[in-house]
Design a protein around this motif. Structure first.
Motif, PDB file in Angstrom:
ATOM      1  N   ILE A 273     -10.969   3.573  -3.015  1.00  0.00           N
ATOM      2  CA  ILE A 273     -10.681   3.667  -1.683  1.00  0.00           C
ATOM      3  C   ILE A 273      -9.478   2.736  -1.849  1.00  0.00           C
ATOM      4  O   ILE A 273      -8.430   2.728  -1.023  1.00  0.00           O
ATOM      5  N   VAL A 274      -9.720   1.281  -2.012  1.00  0.00           N
ATOM      6  CA  VAL A 274      -8.657   0.448  -2.049  1.00  0.00           C
ATOM      7  C   VAL A 274      -7.582   0.526  -2.929  1.00  0.00           C
ATOM      8  O   VAL A 274      -6.456   0.140  -2.756  1.00  0.00           O
ATOM      9  N   SER A 275      -7.958   0.932  -4.200  1.00  0.00           N
ATOM     10  CA  SER A 275      -7.039   1.249  -4.914  1.00  0.00           C
ATOM     11  C   SER A 275      -5.627   2.330  -4.436  1.00  0.00           C
ATOM     12  O   SER A 275      -4.476   2.372  -4.725  1.00  0.00           O
ATOM     13  N   TYR A 276      -6.138   3.308  -4.001  1.00  0.00           N
ATOM     14  CA  TYR A 276      -5.225   4.370  -3.319  1.00  0.00           C
ATOM     15  C   TYR A 276      -4.509   3.503  -2.142  1.00  0.00           C
ATOM     16  O   TYR A 276      -3.292   3.834  -1.826  1.00  0.00           O
ATOM     17  N   GLY A 277      -4.957   2.754  -1.504  1.00  0.00           N
ATOM     18  CA  GLY A 277      -4.276   1.859  -0.541  1.00  0.00           C
ATOM     19  C   GLY A 277      -3.184   1.007  -0.944  1.00  0.00           C
ATOM     20  O   GLY A 277      -2.125   0.978  -0.759  1.00  0.00           O
ATOM     21  N   ILE A 278      -3.549   0.291  -2.067  1.00  0.00           N
ATOM     22  CA  ILE A 278      -2.674  -0.497  -2.697  1.00  0.00           C
ATOM     23  C   ILE A 278      -1.621   0.415  -3.561  1.00  0.00           C
ATOM     24  O   ILE A 278      -0.435  -0.233  -3.548  1.00  0.00           O
ATOM     25  N   ASP A 279      -1.893   1.510  -4.083  1.00  0.00           N
ATOM     26  CA  ASP A 279      -1.163   2.219  -4.711  1.00  0.00           C
ATOM     27  C   ASP A 279       0.038   2.806  -3.799  1.00  0.00           C
ATOM     28  O   ASP A 279       1.219   3.300  -4.314  1.00  0.00           O
ATOM     29  N   GLY A 280      -0.057   2.652  -2.418  1.00  0.00           N
ATOM     30  CA  GLY A 280       1.008   3.094  -1.494  1.00  0.00           C
ATOM     31  C   GLY A 280       2.301   2.053  -1.983  1.00  0.00           C
ATOM     32  O   GLY A 280       3.261   2.621  -1.847  1.00  0.00           O
ATOM     33  N   PHE A 281       2.044   0.862  -2.109  1.00  0.00           N
ATOM     34  CA  PHE A 281       3.059  -0.006  -2.405  1.00  0.00           C
ATOM     35  C   PHE A 281       3.448  -0.007  -3.761  1.00  0.00           C
ATOM     36  O   PHE A 281       4.621  -0.023  -4.132  1.00  0.00           O
ATOM     37  N   ALA A 282       2.713   0.486  -4.742  1.00  0.00           N
ATOM     38  CA  ALA A 282       3.180   0.707  -5.847  1.00  0.00           C
ATOM     39  C   ALA A 282       3.918   1.931  -6.195  1.00  0.00           C
ATOM     40  O   ALA A 282       5.180   1.946  -6.841  1.00  0.00           O
ATOM     41  N   TYR A 283       3.278   3.078  -5.530  1.00  0.00           N
ATOM     42  CA  TYR A 283       4.478   4.156  -5.236  1.00  0.00           C
ATOM     43  C   TYR A 283       5.859   3.844  -4.558  1.00  0.00           C
ATOM     44  O   TYR A 283       6.851   4.086  -5.104  1.00  0.00           O
ATOM     45  N   ALA A 284       5.859   2.846  -3.687  1.00  0.00           N
ATOM     46  CA  ALA A 284       7.037   2.474  -2.821  1.00  0.00           C
ATOM     47  C   ALA A 284       8.009   1.714  -4.142  1.00  0.00           C
ATOM     48  O   ALA A 284       9.031   1.951  -4.030  1.00  0.00           O
ATOM     49  N   ALA A 285       7.175   0.975  -5.015  1.00  0.00           N
ATOM     50  CA  ALA A 285       7.971   0.213  -5.949  1.00  0.00           C
ATOM     51  C   ALA A 285       8.504   1.118  -7.093  1.00  0.00           C
ATOM     52  O   ALA A 285       9.597   1.036  -7.577  1.00  0.00           O
ATOM     53  N   GLU A 286       7.801   2.277  -7.379  1.00  0.00           N
ATOM     54  CA  GLU A 286       8.466   3.205  -8.089  1.00  0.00           C
ATOM     55  C   GLU A 286       9.655   3.805  -7.631  1.00  0.00           C
ATOM     56  O   GLU A 286      10.704   3.913  -8.272  1.00  0.00           O
ATOM     57  N   SER A 287       9.723   4.305  -6.469  1.00  0.00           N
ATOM     58  CA  SER A 287      10.913   4.940  -6.149  1.00  0.00           C
ATOM     59  C   SER A 287      11.959   3.808  -5.787  1.00  0.00           C
ATOM     60  O   SER A 287      13.313   4.202  -5.951  1.00  0.00           O
ATOM     61  N   LEU A 288      11.672   2.719  -5.440  1.00  0.00           N
ATOM     62  CA  LEU A 288      12.750   1.492  -5.177  1.00  0.00           C
ATOM     63  C   LEU A 288      13.334   1.118  -6.445  1.00  0.00           C
ATOM     64  O   LEU A 288      14.374   0.868  -6.678  1.00  0.00           O
ATOM     65  N   ILE A 289      12.779   0.809  -7.345  1.00  0.00           N
ATOM     66  CA  ILE A 289      12.858   0.030  -8.769  1.00  0.00           C
ATOM     67  C   ILE A 289      13.545   1.178  -9.330  1.00  0.00           C
ATOM     68  O   ILE A 289      14.664   0.706  -9.839  1.00  0.00           O
ATOM     69  N   GLY A 290      13.204   2.342  -9.355  1.00  0.00           N
ATOM     70  CA  GLY A 290      13.974   3.446 -10.030  1.00  0.00           C
ATOM     71  C   GLY A 290      15.423   3.562  -9.540  1.00  0.00           C
ATOM     72  O   GLY A 290      16.379   3.710 -10.205  1.00  0.00           O
TER      73      GLY A 290
END
Length: 432
Positions: A273-290
């Motif tokens: 549950i927590v990992s998926y919440g934090i992954d929201g910002f990890a996915y944002a990092a994927e999009s922006l860093i790319g």
């Protein structure tokens, strides 16, 4: 920058949290049935399909990073061709999974130690859910492409609708029709195909003009394919290590008996549950860093890394506090079986520590995926698995039993975060 991160992260968090919500509902539904082996069957069945499907997570992650960089370069044709290649790979591998299902099942049950009752019901679950493979892999590719196009809204819509259908069907099949693990499996199967249908409709509606840039002769272009498979090879190896660790965890939980298996599976849901919440910002990092890597804006790369970490660690610490305060109350949401609750409370301290420790590795994953710098991710996961996870378990289990599994998991996450932090100055921040 914060606004850009939140615009991408919030839809991702909403869609991501619907995934463990589904798992939590499934766990609660079967956790309140008469026998603990139903919960064990869902845990083992989930482990098997995590092993199968997470291995193809590169179809989501690799597609996001490559597409985001093409988007940053404003290369419309390459963006579309990345999607086409990802869908082609998804189609080929999903067909192989279905054709090889008998072999996959036999191997899975040979590896896993479980009681006869747990194995029996896990096989029922497996025989139904295996046919979700085409829908699942195609959804990885399409949602990854949406994220690379800086569109987090569509994956949110698809995932939330899919999981809402899944939850409704699971409740109906199990609660109303009196089914057990077969009801959960049928709910998943129907919902997956509803989800991929919706994703295709959204793709054709919003990106119809983009799809006109498709050039069939470029589908098998050697240079592009080489980059696609190079990036995805490293992500695949990295993901296999991740799957191995979680599968090892569940298999060894089963060897401690049905009650420990049920308790550990509930606690692992809390980690998810927590990992998926934090992954929201990890996915944002994927999009922006790319995107910023593609447009060569290094200063914004560093800025995006900084703010994504602030948000991700903040969620991790907050979750640890919530778990520490509401431990027993949370467990009672999942099961009313007192032996399972008692077993979970014995090792609950590790669940309190988990969100904070894990947040570093989750955000670093998103950063490295967006930059398509995948070799350090591969190396980091190998080090964490072989150097932290397995030694901690095998050294600790004779002395502390089930605690050794949770110690291994915490050190596994810590190892991932530490090693990627050492790689980052050279590969991401460009400090030598």
């Amino acid at each position: 920058m914060n606004r850009q991160i939140l615009n991408l992260a919030i839809p991702n968090i909403i869609s991501n949290l619907s995934v463990p919500l589904l798992g939590a509902v499934d766990t609660a539904l079967v956790g309140h049935l008469e026998e603990a082996y139903y919960l064990g069957a869902i845990a083992l069945g989930g482990m098997i399909f995590n092993f199968i499907f997470w291995g193809f997570g590169f179809l989501r992650m690799g597609t996001t990073g490559l597409t985001a960089q093409a988007f940053g370069k404003e290369d419309k044709t390459e963006s579309v061709m990345i999607l086409a290649r990802a869908l082609t790979v998804a189609g080929v591998f999903s067909l192989l999974i279905v054709l090889l299902q008998a072999w996959i099942a036999d191997l899975s049950f040979w590896v896993v130690e479980a009681s006869p009752e747990v194995e029996r019901y896990t096989r029922i679950y497996f025989d139904i859910r295996i046919y979700t493979a085409p829908a699942t892999l195609c959804l990885y590719a399409i949602n990854g492409w949406f994220l690379g196009m800086q569109n987090a809204r569509y994956p949110m819509i698809v995932t939330v609708v899919l999981n809402a259908i899944n939850i409704a069907l699971d409740v109906y099949f199990v609660h109303s029709l009196g089914m057990t693990v077969d009801g959960v499996a049928w709910g998943t199967l129907i919902a997956r195909y509803a989800g991929v249908t919706l994703a295709v409709v959204l793709l054709l509606t919003r990106y119809k003009d983009w799809l006109k840039s498709y050039v069939h002769n470029l589908l098998m272009e050697v240079k592009a394919l080489k980059k696609f498979f190079s990036v995805n090879r490293d992500i695949f190896i990295r993901t296999l290590c991740l799957i191995f660790s979680f599968s090892f965890f569940t298999a060894k939980s089963a060897s401690f008996g049905d009650v420990i298996l049920a308790a550990n599976s509930i606690l692992l849901q809390l980690w998810m549950i927590v990992s998926y919440g934090i992954d929201g910002f990890a996915y944002a990092a994927e999009s922006l860093i790319g995107r910023y890597k593609g447009s060569r804006q290094q200063q914004k790369v560093v800025q995006a890394v900084k703010y994504c970490f602030i948000w991700g660690i903040g969620i991790g610490v907050s979750a640890s506090i919530v778990y520490a305060v509401f431990d027993v109350q949370i467990l009672r949401l999942f099961t009313d079986q007192q032996p399972v609750i008692d077993a979970a409370m014995v090792v609950f301290l590790w669940t309190i520590a988990g969100p904070t420790v894990s947040s570093f590795s989750y955000i670093w994953d998103g950063v490295f995926i967006g930059a398509t710098v995948t070799e350090p991710m591969r190396n980091s996961m190998i080090i964490a698995t072989l150097g932290f996870f397995l030694p901690a378990y095998f050294i600790g289990v004779p002395y502390i039993g089930n605690h050794a599994l949770w110690l291994a998991m915490v050190l596994f996450m810590l190892g991932r975060g530490l090693t990627l932090s050492l790689y980052a100055p050279k590969h991401i921040l460009q400090r030598r």
